[in-house]
Structures are given as C-alpha cells and as structure tokens.
Write a protein that holds these residues in place. Structure first.
Motif, PDB file in Angstrom:
ATOM      1  N   ARG A  55      17.615  31.660  55.162  1.00  0.00           N
ATOM      2  CA  ARG A  55      17.892  32.543  54.032  1.00  0.00           C
ATOM      3  C   ARG A  55      17.570  33.983  54.411  1.00  0.00           C
ATOM      4  N   GLY A  56      17.898  34.884  53.475  1.00  0.00           N
ATOM      5  CA  GLY A  56      17.505  36.279  53.609  1.00  0.00           C
ATOM      6  C   GLY A  56      18.014  36.937  54.872  1.00  0.00           C
ATOM      7  N   ALA A 112      25.826  37.476  64.168  1.00  0.00           N
ATOM      8  CA  ALA A 112      25.953  36.861  65.492  1.00  0.00           C
ATOM      9  C   ALA A 112      27.277  36.128  65.631  1.00  0.00           C
ATOM     10  N   LEU A 113      27.709  35.441  64.570  1.00  0.00           N
ATOM     11  CA  LEU A 113      28.968  34.688  64.624  1.00  0.00           C
ATOM     12  C   LEU A 113      30.148  35.612  64.880  1.00  0.00           C
ATOM     13  N   VAL A 114      30.225  36.716  64.149  1.00  0.00           N
ATOM     14  CA  VAL A 114      31.372  37.607  64.300  1.00  0.00           C
ATOM     15  C   VAL A 114      31.365  38.277  65.673  1.00  0.00           C
ATOM     16  N   LEU A 122      27.127  39.563  56.313  1.00  0.00           N
ATOM     17  CA  LEU A 122      27.757  40.758  56.884  1.00  0.00           C
ATOM     18  C   LEU A 122      28.788  40.388  57.942  1.00  0.00           C
ATOM     19  N   GLY A 123      28.970  39.099  58.166  1.00  0.00           N
ATOM     20  CA  GLY A 123      29.875  38.648  59.219  1.00  0.00           C
ATOM     21  C   GLY A 123      31.104  37.939  58.700  1.00  0.00           C
ATOM     22  N   VAL A 162      21.580  36.797  57.365  1.00  0.00           N
ATOM     23  CA  VAL A 162      22.363  37.989  57.712  1.00  0.00           C
ATOM     24  C   VAL A 162      22.549  38.081  59.220  1.00  0.00           C
ATOM     25  N   ILE A 163      21.478  37.839  59.967  1.00  0.00           N
ATOM     26  CA  ILE A 163      21.541  37.912  61.433  1.00  0.00           C
ATOM     27  C   ILE A 163      22.487  36.843  61.983  1.00  0.00           C
TER      28      ILE A 163
END
Length: 340
Positions: A112-113, A122-124, A62-63, A117-118
């Motif tokens: 994974r999983g 966090a990166l973005v 998501l990032g 996603v987290i």
C-alpha cells in the motif's frame, strides 16, 4: 421539493453537457481546435479509467501509462501482424491487457501507500525498456505506425470528428459503469477499503478480490483509451506511450476534478488538457510547460485537496439558506424547538 428540484437541475445539467459534447465538432472553429478537443476527451477517458482504482480504493498509481501503452501497442500489433479488424483489435487489446493486469494486480496490491506507487512506476519503466529494445516486433525507438480504420478519402477534419465522438461514446460507457458500481454493494466495499482497509476486512469485505476486480476494470478501460488514441494518432512511440508523465496527468486530472465524483476526472481533464495546450503554445518546444503543470499540481494539493466539484458543492451548501452549521436563536425560539 428541494430533492426534486436538485434532481431536475442535475438532469438538465447532464443533458446540457451531452448536447455540448455532441455539438463540439460542429462548433470548433478549425481542425486544430478540433484536434485539441480530441486530445482533451482522450485525457478524460484515461482519467476516468484511472479513477476506477484510484477513486474507489484510494490506491494511487503513477504507472497507469503501462496499460494505456499496452492497449495502444496491442491494438496496433493485432492490426499489423494478425490482420485483425481495427475495432476487433481494439476490444481484443483491452481484453489482453485486462488478463495481463490480473497477475500484476495480485502482486502489486499486496503493498500500500508509497510502496504501491513505487511498484506502479517500476512496471511502466520496465515496459518502456522492453518496447524500446524489442525492435523486431514493436519497432523500437523508431516507433510503430498504426493504420487508421477509415478510408483514405476521409479528410483529416472528418477523422477528428469521428474519433471525438468515439471517445465520447467510450467515456459515456465508462461513466455509466462508474455510476452503477458506485451504487452497488461492490462499490460500498471498495469505498470501505478506501476509508480503512483493515477495518473493512474485519467487517467481512473480501478486500483482495474487490481491489483486484477494480484494478482489472481500470486496466481494461485504460487500455481501450490507449488503443483508441493509437487508432486516431496513427503512430506509437514507446518513450511517450510509457511515460511517467502520462500516468501523473491521470492522477492530476482526477485529483483536480475530485476523485470521489462521477464527473471529477472529466472536469480535471478539461482544465489540465486546456492548460497543457496553452502552456505548450506559450513556451514552444521548451520544457517550461512541465514547470507550469507542476505549479498547477501544487495549487491543487494546497488549495483544492478534495477537487473542484466537492469545493463547488460545498460552497453551494454553505450559501443555501438555512444550511449554516451554527445560527443565532432567541431564548423563545429555543424553548419552542424544545417543546416540539
């Protein structure tokens, strides 16, 4: 005969699609419609770039706005600070982001999983804070103006036409790369990882290297998409460039069209892009368009879990004569089939 006719239909459809894309700038009724077309095809570029990692490996990021945002800023800063040719800056920006993605991928792909996603989110968010705070280089919250690559005498509609075709060329290159990978040993390994990573590793697939390679390729193409958008739009705002919503839209478009299909992200981008512009026109400056997009995502998950293209393909298979999974036969027909 059937396979030959199917090949002909696919080839004819591909030619028709290419012709429509080439002709769209001439068919657009006004500059606004043409600008919406540029936005939609830029969505298709980003969604297809995301699909190199999401569709092949099943890792949902998501990032990915981190890489489109970095690509845009790298392109803009190379032009402004180093006086690099815009097209060279676009390519260098993509390479810089690809190099940046290597250590990020090594760290992020260990999980994974939901954990992956987290990490991607966090990166973005970290990059958003960095680019907002680093005002002396990035312009901070005031944004960064990116010089357009064409002469000042080129009118706005012509700018739209040129960038539409540039996005189309980039999209075609990406689709060709996706098609080649899909039919290669590398692609088979990636799909094995998507289905069952532990089993793939036990069968000898170098899962770490394969995942990292797909991740870096995806980041590279995403950065090119972000850089090309920056050259077209001419302005970068860290709040928009590093938005979770941008990454979420990449996922939504790919899921809607079908992550396992070559043209799935493109179909999803057309639907989501048009829906976004329609909802914005309907609800103005309110945030109701986000609610509408959330409802669309829920519909996709509930009713089209595999995407539009797999659903349509399955419908045609079911409607094709002789393709029913269970059919009634008489005792004589059954005895005749046994004798054969």
């Amino acid at each position: 005969m059937r396979s030959g006719s199917e090949t002909f239909v696919k080839a004819a459809g591909l030619v028709a699609l290419a012709g429509l894309v080439v002709a769209f700038p001439s068919l657009a009724s006004d500059p606004f419609v043409l600008s919406v077309g540029v936005v939609i095809i830029s969505y298709a570029v980003l969604a297809t770039a995301w699909n190199f990692v999401g569709g092949f490996t099943g890792y949902i990021s998501l990032g990915h706005a981190a890489y489109s945002g970095l690509g845009g800023y790298a392109t803009g800063l190379l032009i402004l600070r180093a006086d690099v040719n815009p097209w060279v800056a676009l390519l260098l920006g993509g390479l810089v982001v690809a190099v940046f993605a290597v250590p990020v991928g090594i760290a992020a792909l260990r999980v994974r999983g939901a954990s992956f996603v987290i990490v991607s989110i966090a990166l973005v968010l970290v990059l958003l804070l960095v680019f907002q705070s680093w005002e002396s280089v990035t312009g901070g919250s005031d944004g960064l103006r990116v010089p357009r690559p064409f002469d000042a005498d080129v009118l706005r509609p012509e700018q739209h036409q040129r960038f539409f075709h540039l996005h189309a060329v980039l999209l075609a290159v990406m689709l060709l790369c996706w098609w080649v990978i899909d039919r290669s040993r590398f692609g088979m390994g990636l799909k094995a990882i998507r289905e069952d990573e532990d089993k793939a590793r036990s069968l000898g697939v170098p899962t770490v290297r394969y995942k990292l390679a797909a991740f870096v390729v995806s980041a590279f193409f995403t950065a090119l998409g972000g850089g090309l958008y920056a050259l077209w739009f001419g302005f970068l705002d860290p709040i928009f460039q590093f938005s979770i919503l941008v990454g979420s839209n990449m996922v939504l478009m790919s899921l809607l069209g079908g992550v396992r299909s070559l043209f799935g992200p493109l179909v999803g981008a057309v639907v989501v892009g048009y829906a976004t512009e329609f909802f914005k026109a309907q609800y103005g400056d309110t945030q109701m368009h986000l609610v509408a997009m959330g409802v669309l995502l829920a519909v996709v998950v509930l009713f089209l879990p595999d995407g539009i293209i797999p659903a349509v393909r399955g419908l045609f298979v079911r409607l094709r004569p002789g393709q029913a999974s269970i059919r009634e036969v008489t005792q004589e027909e059954l005895a005749e089939e046994v004798r054969r």
